[in-house]
Write an enzyme that holds these catalytic residues in place. Structure first.
Site, PDB file in Angstrom:
ATOM      1  N   ASP A 216     -51.250  23.708 -30.598  1.00  0.00           N
ATOM      2  CA  ASP A 216     -50.739  25.050 -30.327  1.00  0.00           C
ATOM      3  C   ASP A 216     -51.831  26.103 -30.549  1.00  0.00           C
ATOM      4  O   ASP A 216     -52.561  26.039 -31.541  1.00  0.00           O
ATOM      5  CB  ASP A 216     -49.571  25.304 -31.307  1.00  0.00           C
ATOM      6  CG  ASP A 216     -48.800  26.561 -31.000  1.00  0.00           C
ATOM      7  OD1 ASP A 216     -48.182  26.623 -29.933  1.00  0.00           O
ATOM      8  OD2 ASP A 216     -48.799  27.481 -31.845  1.00  0.00           O
ATOM      9  N   GLU A 265     -60.943   7.076 -35.695  1.00  0.00           N
ATOM     10  CA  GLU A 265     -60.752   6.117 -36.782  1.00  0.00           C
ATOM     11  C   GLU A 265     -59.552   5.210 -36.493  1.00  0.00           C
ATOM     12  O   GLU A 265     -59.332   4.230 -37.185  1.00  0.00           O
ATOM     13  CB  GLU A 265     -60.467   6.847 -38.106  1.00  0.00           C
ATOM     14  CG  GLU A 265     -61.633   7.653 -38.626  1.00  0.00           C
ATOM     15  CD  GLU A 265     -61.182   8.616 -39.723  1.00  0.00           C
ATOM     16  OE1 GLU A 265     -60.041   8.498 -40.228  1.00  0.00           O
ATOM     17  OE2 GLU A 265     -61.975   9.514 -40.061  1.00  0.00           O
TER      18      GLU A 265
HETATM   19  C1  GLC Z   1     -47.592  28.872 -28.493  1.00  0.00           C
HETATM   20  C2  GLC Z   1     -46.218  28.299 -28.313  1.00  0.00           C
HETATM   21  C3  GLC Z   1     -45.225  29.419 -28.385  1.00  0.00           C
HETATM   22  C4  GLC Z   1     -45.339  30.083 -29.743  1.00  0.00           C
HETATM   23  C5  GLC Z   1     -46.760  30.524 -30.013  1.00  0.00           C
HETATM   24  C6  GLC Z   1     -46.964  30.840 -31.456  1.00  0.00           C
HETATM   25  O1  GLC Z   1     -47.971  29.695 -27.452  1.00  0.00           O
HETATM   26  O2  GLC Z   1     -46.145  27.580 -27.122  1.00  0.00           O
HETATM   27  O3  GLC Z   1     -43.915  28.978 -28.171  1.00  0.00           O
HETATM   28  O4  GLC Z   1     -44.488  31.195 -29.794  1.00  0.00           O
HETATM   29  O5  GLC Z   1     -47.685  29.512 -29.712  1.00  0.00           O
HETATM   30  O6  GLC Z   1     -46.974  29.664 -32.206  1.00  0.00           O
END
Ligand code: GLC
Length: 551
Positions: A216, A265
């Protein structure tokens, strides 16, 4: 602010049979997929029960959006404990069962990793707050004194992606940085404890048997030294168009090189996938150099409107950008952050990726089916978002009172329409929440949802679900479709795309009128308007229609 990095020479030690290079990966949004315990909220037990459906659909892997312990300020993208499952989704035993069952069914599991920020309820942040200014734990986040005579102004001018300042002041006077909601404080990735912790979290989930991580906000971890002002009043417009002091900094790449070493690993082909909103596909390629991640989402493709010339340009640019780093291109049309493509394509182009207008639903569905067949004919890996195989539209008329997207609330209702693609999906024509579960659904499902259900569409040859099943079966039977790095463009009239792959041709009419062309071969599959007519070596391709051909 554009930075330049030299692309390294491609290495060739990994074989072309790596499963992920041509994989179709299905995104499950756990809240909204299937509810196993009848509390109105999807969960791991629900997912486990539906794994055979995903196997039969024909996907290769499943990406699960976050299920970790979280106060749910941003639907789980605010993690309080990276090694625990939130009770609303189940337990670690349930996660183990999902991973095991998936593997038995031949499906891989990719989990979501959220390293840019934690929840404000994470143990480190709570203790940092309690210990006060000067606490060493504050160095693991971005705590700073404010500007102005009494520190009453934030440390710089950065704005949160969800609206408002990216800084919040705590009662003792310090400010902390949050690029998203105030409940999502950003980690300080210059701190070795943060780096060590995430390598340990990777190992925890690799030991659990996962096949990879969707990372993310992969472009956000490193902030420019000194946290410089941006100096612009309209920062959200700059996002995605330029390198920002908090996004796409070159320093992120060292982190991913160290993660790649952790993955190495472990036995098996485990992968890292970047959610990196970069200004260009060329910059996305830096995330997938041979010693970094394996794939990066192609948001440039997602953002392209239904127009042959634009699509061809982004396809060419994507393939060209990935070639020097020897990574597969990826393709995606929908996810949990954007309006579903059946609704985006139902609206005029240029409105962005978060809409609140339903548009012309029949047109949107026709184009969505055509767009999906185009995507699945391209070389590389394709991402599907739960419910798109049912042709689901976005739910654009959710009452404000039920909306949960934090960006909707922070943007005063002017933005943040992500709840519309997060409505629990329909499995059956009737019954409580259309088979989602036995106890209602956390977001209201619209009337008529049951007509779009898995049950309603199964066995109906004209349904979107059967179109996806057929397309995925054909793609499996022709592994060459997902492989390779190029398409051979064929001559086609304006508004039409035609390209060849091994023993295969794909033709796409993006215009509003039927087009007549020489028939390239035998029709395999049609997505869009079924009224394709072939006669005397020619074909009439209806508006907004893709045809797959065997040649
Ligand atoms: C990413 C996720 C989204 C979230 C953001 C903050 O873009 O896909 O859903 O709100 O990160 O974590």
């Amino acid at each position: 602010m554009t930075q330049h990095l030299a692309a390294p020479a491609a290495h060739t030690t990994e074989t072309r049979t790596d499963w992920w290079r041509g994989a179709v990966i299905y995104q499950v949004y756990p809240r909204s997929f299937a509810d196993g315990n009848g509390d109105g909220m999807g969960d791991l037990a629900g997912i486990r029960g539906r794994l055979p459906y995903l196997r039969d659909l024909g996907v290769d892997a499943v990406w699960l959006s976050p299920f970790y312990a979280s106060p749910q300020a941003d639907a789980g993208y605010d993690v309080a404990d990276y090694r625990a499952i939130d009770p609303m989704f189940g337990t670690l035993l349930d996660a183990d069962a999902v991973i095991r069952d998936a593997h038995e069914l031949g499906l891989r599991i990719i989990v979501d990793l959220v390293p840019n920020h934690s929840s404000d309820q994470h143990d480190w942040f709570r203790r940092a707050l309690a210990e006060g200014p000067g606490s060493p734990l504050r160095e693991r986040y971005h705590f700073h004194p404010g500007k102005g005579a009494d520190g009453e102004l934030p440390p710089n001018d950065w704005e949160s992606i969800f609206g408002g300042p990216a800084w919040t002041r705590v009662p003792d006077g310090d400010w902390y940085l949050h690029l998203f909601a105030p409940e999502q404080p950003d980690f300080n990735w210059e701190h070795p404890a943060v780096r060590d912790e995430f390598r340990s979290i990777l190992r925890f989930w690799l030991d659990m048997g996962v096949d990879g991580f969707r990372v993310d906000v992969a472009h956000g971890l490193v902030k420019a030294a000194g946290l410089p002002d941006i100096g612009s009043a309209d920062q959200l417009k700059l996002l995605g168009n330029d390198v920002m002091p908090f996004f796409d900094q070159d320093g992120v790449h060292a982190i991913y090189r160290s993660w790649r070493q952790v993955l190495q690993e472990y036995a098996g082909d485990r992968i890292l996938v970047a959610e990196a909103w970069t200004p260009t596909v060329e910059r996305s390629a830096y995330y997938v150099r041979p010693d970094e991640m394996h794939q990066a989402f192609n948001f440039q493709y997602l953002g392209t409107s239904w127009d042959a010339a634009g699509l061809r340009a982004v396809i060419d640019a994507s393939l060209a950008a990935m070639r020097p780093v020897d990574a597969p291109a990826t393709w995606v049309l929908s996810n949990h952050d954007v309006t579903r493509h059946a609704t985006r394509l139902a609206n005029p182009p240029g409105l962005g990726t978060q809409l609140r207008t339903a548009g012309d639903r029949a047109l949107g569905l026709r184009r969505a089916r055509a767009a999906t067949l185009l995507m699945l004919a391209l070389p590389g890996s394709a991402y599907l978002y739960q419910g798109e195989e049912l042709g689901l539209p976005d739910v654009t008329d959710l009452p404000d009172a039920v909306r949960q997207d934090p960006s909707f609330h922070r943007a005063d209702g002017q933005d943040g329409f992500r709840d519309g693609c997060r409505v629990p999906i329909p499995w059956t024509t009737e019954g409580s929440s259309y088979g989602f579960g036995t106890g209602g659904s956390w977001l209201p499902q619209p009337t008529g949802w049951g007509e779009l259900s898995v049950q309603a569409q199964t066995g109906d040859p004209g349904s979107t679900l059967e179109l996806y099943r057929s397309a995925l079966a054909l793609r499996r039977a022709r592994p060459g479709l997902g492989a390779g790095r190029a398409v051979e463009w064929l001559d086609a009239p304006e508004g039409v795309l035609a390209f060849a792959r091994e023993g295969f041709v794909c033709t796409v009419n993006t215009t509003a009128a039927a087009v007549r062309l020489p028939a390239p071969g035998r029709v395999l599959l049609v997505g869009g308007d079924d009224g394709v007519e072939t006669a005397e070596g020619t074909v009439t391709l209806p508006a907004d229609t893709t045809v797959w051909w065997a040649v």
